[in-house]
Write a protein that holds these residues in place. Structure first.
Motif: not given
Ligand code: CP
Length: 325
Positions: A58-60, A108, A142, A285-286, A312
């Motif tokens: 989600t974030r990265t 990733r 992170q 998170l998550p 981030r």
């Protein structure tokens, strides 16, 4: 401040000097301020970043994609399933070929025993910087965001106590990359680092040794504890999250059974009351809500999880601006 970071990979913060990481913090704060004021900062116009994902995010994904766009460049999201990797393209070919198309390669790949090695093989073949968006060993961006958040909320980290604690979750056997990167970086900033976990949830021994060495050099402390309450007592920062017992067993079914012994390892209001009154609650998170952390804690006044997630964006922009220019 260091100004010669062009071309550098970011695979682990351990390979950057403290002075270089201080530079990342300074540039990240500057870019954050510029964004807040609506000041354009397109220092990477016409540059392109490959963002190769073997795992969901989600974030990265979003913070890298938004970040490179805000710097004037383009981020290409590449799901590994849509490539020819499963038909034979090797890490060397990804490094050689993407390195000729793009100005940076972010990856990733979290498979245990594979991810870090894969990223390093790409980096060895690449002529452009390789950025680790999380592997089985490290999650450097992170942890850079976490450091920035601690500095913003607590000032100089030196002498502050952080509890990096295991918490139970049943969603899946999560990588060791977050707790490992935390103990590596926070010891370098002179924090008193408590690594708190049940015996089966130990981290990789060489990472633990490096954290202990960092603490000795920087003047903080590093302690391993097995009681979550003790870990929280008097802490300035608590960072309880789930991770898998990879060092004990790679068997998923066995790890699920081991985890069930520790369902009471949850960040709840009682445990938060053991920490300093102004302690902050952090999580990458998550999170598994009401299993790993109660709603009351993660949504409560001590939680900084959304500022942490925002950072981030800023640290990644800083590293891209410094390495891909
Ligand atoms: N914290 C983090 O890396 O989030 P994503 O897995 O959603 O990218």
């Amino acid at each position: 401040m260091q100004t010669h970071l062009r071309g550098r990979d970011m695979i682990t913060t351990q390979e950057w000097t403290k002075d270089e990481i201080d530079t990342v913090m300074e540039v990240a704060m500057h870019l954050k301020l510029q964004r807040a004021m609506g000041v354009p900062h397109a220092s990477l116009r016409d540059k392109a970043l490959a963002m190769l994902f073997f795992f969901s995010s989600t974030r990265t994904r979003s913070s890298f994609e938004a970040g490179i766009a805000q710097l004037g460049g383009h981020g290409a999201f590449i799901d590994s399933d849509t490539t020819q990797i499963s038909h034979g393209d090797t890490a060397k070919e990804i490094g050689e070929i993407y390195g000729r198309y793009y100005d940076g390669i972010a990856i990733r790949q979290c498979d245990w025993g594979i991810g870090n090695q894969y990223i390093r093989e790409v980096a060895a073949a690449s002529r452009v910087p390789v950025l680790n968006m999380q592997c089985d060993v490290y999650h450097p961006f992170q942890i850079l965001a976490d450091l920035m958040t601690i500095i913003e909320k607590k000032g100089d980290p030196r002498g502050k106590t952080i509890a990096v604690s295991y918490a139970y979750a049943k969603s899946y056997q999560k990588p060791l990359s977050v707790p490992q990167s935390l103990i590596l970086l926070m010891t370098r900033y002179g924090m008193n680092v408590r690594l708190v976990h049940p015996p089966e949830f130990k981290l990789m021994p060489d990472i633990v040794q490096q954290a202990a060495d960092n603490a000795r050099y920087a003047g903080g402390s590093f302690e391993i504890m097995h009681d979550m309450d003790e870990g929280f007592k008097g802490a300035d920062v608590v960072y309880p999250k789930s991770w898998g017992c990879w060092v004990t067993t790679e068997d998923q079914a066995e790890s699920v059974e081991i985890g069930k012994k520790y369902t009471d390892w949850i960040a709840d209001e009682r445990r938060m009351s053991l920490a300093q009154r102004d302690a902050i609650y952090m999580h990458c998170l998550p999170a598994d809500r009401n299993i790993e952390v109660t709603d009351g804690v993660i949504d409560g006044p001590q939680s900084v999880v959304y500022d942490e997630a925002e950072n981030r964006l800023h640290v990644q922009k800083a590293v891209m601006a410094l390495t891909m220019a």
